[in-house]
Design a protein around this motif. Structure first.
Motif, mmCIF file in Angstrom:
data_model
loop_
_atom_site.group_PDB
_atom_site.id
_atom_site.type_symbol
_atom_site.label_atom_id
_atom_site.label_comp_id
_atom_site.label_asym_id
_atom_site.label_seq_id
_atom_site.Cartn_x
_atom_site.Cartn_y
_atom_site.Cartn_z
ATOM 1 N N LYS A 144 -30.310 -6.203 10.322
ATOM 2 C CA LYS A 144 -29.019 -6.357 9.903
ATOM 3 C C LYS A 144 -29.168 -6.198 8.436
ATOM 4 O O LYS A 144 -28.819 -7.021 7.640
ATOM 5 N N PRO A 145 -29.223 -5.011 7.842
ATOM 6 C CA PRO A 145 -29.297 -4.537 6.443
ATOM 7 C C PRO A 145 -28.253 -4.824 5.691
ATOM 8 O O PRO A 145 -28.414 -5.406 4.636
ATOM 9 N N PHE A 146 -26.949 -4.804 6.330
ATOM 10 C CA PHE A 146 -25.705 -4.860 5.456
ATOM 11 C C PHE A 146 -25.730 -6.580 5.225
ATOM 12 O O PHE A 146 -25.234 -6.973 4.089
ATOM 13 N N LEU A 147 -25.979 -7.472 6.183
ATOM 14 C CA LEU A 147 -25.952 -8.864 5.888
ATOM 15 C C LEU A 147 -27.090 -9.282 4.860
ATOM 16 O O LEU A 147 -27.060 -10.254 4.290
ATOM 17 N N ALA A 148 -28.285 -8.450 4.969
ATOM 18 C CA ALA A 148 -29.365 -8.776 4.242
ATOM 19 C C ALA A 148 -28.968 -8.523 2.741
ATOM 20 O O ALA A 148 -29.195 -9.330 1.766
ATOM 21 N N ALA A 149 -28.252 -7.295 2.523
ATOM 22 C CA ALA A 149 -27.789 -6.623 1.334
ATOM 23 C C ALA A 149 -26.604 -7.651 0.709
ATOM 24 O O ALA A 149 -26.847 -8.167 -0.486
ATOM 25 N N LEU A 150 -26.093 -8.303 1.580
ATOM 26 C CA LEU A 150 -25.037 -9.329 1.238
ATOM 27 C C LEU A 150 -25.599 -10.564 0.716
ATOM 28 O O LEU A 150 -24.982 -11.398 -0.052
ATOM 29 N N ALA A 151 -26.578 -11.194 1.322
ATOM 30 C CA ALA A 151 -26.982 -12.398 1.266
ATOM 31 C C ALA A 151 -27.669 -12.526 -0.001
ATOM 32 O O ALA A 151 -27.774 -13.123 -1.102
ATOM 33 N N PHE A 152 -28.422 -11.078 -0.329
ATOM 34 C CA PHE A 152 -29.337 -11.168 -1.587
ATOM 35 C C PHE A 152 -28.409 -10.904 -2.860
ATOM 36 O O PHE A 152 -28.671 -11.751 -3.670
ATOM 37 N N SER A 153 -27.165 -10.202 -2.729
ATOM 38 C CA SER A 153 -26.544 -9.974 -3.831
ATOM 39 C C SER A 153 -25.663 -11.212 -4.079
ATOM 40 O O SER A 153 -25.447 -11.636 -5.059
ATOM 41 N N SER A 154 -25.332 -11.996 -2.943
ATOM 42 C CA SER A 154 -24.770 -13.480 -2.980
ATOM 43 C C SER A 154 -25.555 -14.417 -4.034
ATOM 44 O O SER A 154 -25.168 -15.178 -4.651
ATOM 45 N N ALA A 155 -27.108 -14.261 -3.571
ATOM 46 C CA ALA A 155 -27.892 -15.266 -4.231
ATOM 47 C C ALA A 155 -28.115 -14.902 -5.632
ATOM 48 O O ALA A 155 -28.238 -15.651 -6.298
ATOM 49 N N LEU A 156 -27.993 -13.514 -5.999
ATOM 50 C CA LEU A 156 -28.017 -13.222 -7.381
ATOM 51 C C LEU A 156 -27.072 -13.708 -8.222
ATOM 52 O O LEU A 156 -27.210 -14.293 -9.282
ATOM 53 N N ILE A 157 -25.776 -13.700 -7.526
ATOM 54 C CA ILE A 157 -24.564 -14.027 -7.980
ATOM 55 C C ILE A 157 -24.387 -15.490 -8.332
ATOM 56 O O ILE A 157 -24.067 -16.053 -9.281
ATOM 57 N N LEU A 158 -25.000 -16.254 -7.152
ATOM 58 C CA LEU A 158 -24.955 -17.755 -7.563
ATOM 59 C C LEU A 158 -26.151 -18.153 -8.419
ATOM 60 O O LEU A 158 -25.897 -19.244 -8.952
ATOM 61 N N ALA A 159 -27.506 -17.406 -8.304
ATOM 62 C CA ALA A 159 -28.226 -17.724 -9.299
ATOM 63 C C ALA A 159 -27.709 -17.631 -10.768
ATOM 64 O O ALA A 159 -27.781 -18.348 -11.852
ATOM 65 N N GLY A 160 -26.888 -16.600 -10.899
ATOM 66 C CA GLY A 160 -26.304 -16.285 -12.236
ATOM 67 C C GLY A 160 -25.489 -17.345 -12.704
ATOM 68 O O GLY A 160 -25.373 -17.860 -13.613
ATOM 69 N N LEU A 161 -24.427 -17.717 -11.720
ATOM 70 C CA LEU A 161 -23.500 -18.912 -11.721
ATOM 71 C C LEU A 161 -24.133 -20.167 -12.157
ATOM 72 O O LEU A 161 -23.735 -20.994 -13.064
ATOM 73 N N ALA A 162 -25.357 -20.352 -11.412
ATOM 74 C CA ALA A 162 -26.057 -21.670 -11.830
ATOM 75 C C ALA A 162 -26.756 -21.742 -13.152
ATOM 76 O O ALA A 162 -26.402 -22.883 -13.722
ATOM 77 N N ILE A 163 -27.208 -20.634 -13.674
ATOM 78 C CA ILE A 163 -27.887 -20.646 -15.092
ATOM 79 C C ILE A 163 -26.662 -20.944 -15.995
ATOM 80 O O ILE A 163 -26.504 -21.606 -17.073
ATOM 81 N N ILE A 164 -25.566 -20.202 -15.641
ATOM 82 C CA ILE A 164 -24.125 -20.161 -16.792
ATOM 83 C C ILE A 164 -23.422 -21.479 -16.666
ATOM 84 O O ILE A 164 -23.630 -22.191 -17.837
ATOM 85 N N LEU A 165 -23.577 -22.043 -15.379
ATOM 86 C CA LEU A 165 -23.173 -23.617 -15.335
ATOM 87 C C LEU A 165 -23.965 -24.629 -15.864
ATOM 88 O O LEU A 165 -23.393 -25.468 -16.554
ATOM 89 N N PHE A 166 -25.471 -24.386 -15.854
ATOM 90 C CA PHE A 166 -26.302 -25.361 -16.712
ATOM 91 C C PHE A 166 -26.111 -25.068 -17.835
ATOM 92 O O PHE A 166 -26.073 -26.187 -18.684
ATOM 93 N N ILE A 167 -26.144 -24.073 -18.577
ATOM 94 C CA ILE A 167 -25.842 -24.046 -20.008
ATOM 95 C C ILE A 167 -24.548 -24.748 -20.417
ATOM 96 O O ILE A 167 -24.572 -25.388 -21.449
ATOM 97 N N ILE A 168 -23.376 -24.485 -19.630
ATOM 98 C CA ILE A 168 -22.105 -25.339 -19.914
ATOM 99 C C ILE A 168 -22.220 -26.742 -19.752
ATOM 100 O O ILE A 168 -21.651 -27.521 -20.698
ATOM 101 N N SER A 169 -23.004 -27.277 -18.758
ATOM 102 C CA SER A 169 -23.177 -28.653 -18.529
ATOM 103 C C SER A 169 -23.933 -29.188 -19.552
ATOM 104 O O SER A 169 -23.477 -30.378 -19.953
ATOM 105 N N VAL A 170 -25.016 -28.553 -20.241
ATOM 106 C CA VAL A 170 -25.872 -29.137 -21.082
ATOM 107 C C VAL A 170 -24.980 -29.284 -22.465
ATOM 108 O O VAL A 170 -24.736 -30.261 -23.187
ATOM 109 N N PHE A 171 -24.003 -28.126 -22.849
ATOM 110 C CA PHE A 171 -23.065 -28.349 -23.729
ATOM 111 C C PHE A 171 -22.205 -29.407 -23.861
ATOM 112 O O PHE A 171 -21.825 -30.213 -24.626
ATOM 113 N N VAL A 172 -21.378 -29.355 -22.499
ATOM 114 C CA VAL A 172 -20.554 -30.238 -22.154
ATOM 115 C C VAL A 172 -21.223 -31.960 -22.436
ATOM 116 O O VAL A 172 -20.311 -32.656 -23.041
ATOM 117 N N THR A 173 -22.182 -32.108 -21.854
ATOM 118 C CA THR A 173 -22.880 -33.247 -21.896
ATOM 119 C C THR A 173 -23.271 -33.650 -23.320
ATOM 120 O O THR A 173 -22.921 -34.833 -23.663
#
Length: 198
Positions: A144-173
């Motif tokens: 199921k290559p479509f689902l694999a691509a969707l899962a991997f691209s979603s993982a990249l987006i979530l990883a990017g959001l996690a990094i951005i949110l971590f920086i924001i969390s440190v600043f807000v803290t």
């Protein structure tokens, strides 16, 4: 009049007092004169700056002396009135103090919960990204290559959001911690000011 003459006359005028009290008064004024001499005054100037012997004798005898300040010098009736007033005013200041304390605790709890929430969201994004990266090869294996691509691209987006949110969390803290410290410091200063005013 020099120091010895002053002290001799003073001791003669204090004969009516108990010996210990007279000696204490003489020693007190002797030290006072010595201090003035050490500060650069002449002996005669130091003696005349002390004041008249008549005033000293009256004060030492307890006649004409100004009432001394301090709770210990008050009469029993005055002390009782002050204690009653303090107890009655507790009806006002105890709830106010409890209210201020509960507000501070509430603000601290709110700040801590915001910080925990931010880092929890950041952690959930990161764990979701890891989970999607792990599941991507499974989708490829299942053909199921479509689902694999969707899962991997979603993982990249979530990883990017996690990094951005971590920086924001440190600043807000940091900002929230600074705000809480400021709030506690100002509250303590206000309490100290009120205490000095009383």
């Amino acid at each position: 009049m020099n120091k010895n003459e002053f002290l001799f006359e003073l001791s003669g005028r204090l004969e009516h007092l108990p010996e210990e009290e007279a000696l204490k008064t003489i020693n007190y004024y002797s030290e006072m004169i010595d201090d003035r001499i050490e500060d650069g005054e002449s002996e005669d100037a130091a003696v005349s700056a002390i004041g008249s012997i008549d005033d000293i004798v009256l004060e030492a005898s307890g006649q004409g002396a100004e009432p001394k300040s301090g709770f210990a010098k008050l009469s029993r009736g005055t002390k009782a009135i002050i204690i009653v007033l303090i107890i009655l005013s507790a009806v006002i200041w105890l709830p106010v103090a409890a209210g201020i304390l509960s507000i501070l605790v509430g603000v601290a709890a709110a700040v801590i919960s915001v910080i925990i929430s931010l880092f929890a969201i950041c952690l959930s994004f990161a764990l979701s990204a890891v989970g999607l990266v792990v599941i991507t090869p499974i989708y490829i294996y299942l053909g199921k290559p479509f689902l694999a691509a969707l899962a991997f691209s979603s993982a990249l987006i979530l990883a990017g959001l996690a990094i951005i949110l971590f920086i924001i969390s440190v600043f807000v803290t940091k900002k929230l911690w600074k705000f809480v410290r400021f709030l506690f410091r100002k509250t303590i200063e206000l309490i100290k000011r009120k205490g000095r005013a009383k």
